[in-house]
Design an enzyme around this catalytic site. Structure first.
Site, PDB file in Angstrom:
ATOM      1  CE  LYS A  53      35.118  38.355  32.183  1.00 24.57           C
ATOM      2  NZ  LYS A  53      36.366  38.781  31.515  1.00 24.57           N
ATOM      3  CB  SER A  72      40.961  40.078  35.581  1.00 21.19           C
ATOM      4  OG  SER A  72      41.556  41.272  35.116  1.00 21.19           O
ATOM      5  CG  ASP A  73      36.148  42.508  31.412  1.00 21.36           C
ATOM      6  OD1 ASP A  73      35.913  41.431  30.832  1.00 21.36           O
ATOM      7  OD2 ASP A  73      35.941  43.622  30.897  1.00 21.36           O
ATOM      8  CB  THR A  74      41.223  44.212  29.798  1.00 25.99           C
ATOM      9  OG1 THR A  74      41.996  43.671  30.870  1.00 25.99           O
ATOM     10  CG2 THR A  74      41.986  45.375  29.168  1.00 25.99           C
ATOM     11  N   GLY A 109      39.931  45.779  35.359  1.00 28.30           N
ATOM     12  CA  GLY A 109      39.332  45.608  36.677  1.00 28.30           C
ATOM     13  C   GLY A 109      39.670  44.239  37.230  1.00 28.30           C
TER      14      GLY A 109
END
Length: 195
Positions: A53, A72-74, A109
């Site tokens: 991203k 960011s990623d969840t 992350g």
């Protein structure tokens, strides 16, 4: 003079949380591919997606050496399975039944990019759900809240009624580990801070 940092996320929760660290930033949504190779571990998955991203947004900047991009990623993980965002009420109910009365792990992350410099990290937190009756799960799945959230629930909203306890950083579960990010940013881009 450096440009204001860019958050590569459409998540209103991440936008809200980032204001606790940075008074000024812009938002540019990433169109990065979010598919993962089968069997990717969740900690690796969130780092990889956060980096994708941020990289996609950095590539669009006129001065990539100056722009600081935060991606960011969840994801939610249980029984070795990664749960993303549910695409239907049936999928949401399946996720809620899987999480009911059990403990799962939420991974978030974060990737910081500027020019050819990068820092990528993740945090994890354990979440335990109360046992959910079919009526409770059906009620929650009938609200609009679960459908833009990993694992099909939002810990900061109505989903808080489903959560029995959290072990670790609450904000990791919400989608941005602000305390860790603040420390990483102070090291990666100290000019953003006055101390």
């Amino acid at each position: 003079m450096s440009l204001a940092p860019i958050l590569a996320s459409r998540s209103p929760r991440r936008q809200e949380l980032l204001t606790t660290i940075l008074p000024e930033f812009s938002i540019q949504v990433s169109a990065a591919d979010e598919t993962l190779p089968a069997g990717t571990p969740p900690d690796e998955a969130v780092r990889l997606l956060a980096l994708r991203k941020a990289s996609a947004v950095l590539a669009l900047q006129p001065a990539p050496g100056e722009a600081l991009v935060i991606g960011s990623d969840t994801v939610v993980s249980i029984d070795g399975r990664i749960l993303g965002k549910p695409h239907s009420q049936e999928e949401c109910l399946e996720m809620l039944q899987l999480l009911s009365g059990r403990r799962h792990t939420v991974y978030t992350g974060v990737a910081l990019l500027r020019g050819d410099r990068q820092r990528v990290f993740h945090e994890a937190a354990g979440v335990e759900f109360w046992p959910l009756s079919p009526r409770e799960a059906g009620w929650y799945a009938s609200t609009p809240e679960p459908y833009d959230k990993a694992g099909g629930y939002g810990v900061q909203g109505l989903g808080s009624l489903l959560v029995k306890g959290i072990e670790g950083d609450y904000f990791t579960v919400m989608g941005l580990p602000v305390s860790r990010l603040w420390r990483e940013l102070r090291s990666f881009a100290p000019e953003l801070f006055s101390f």
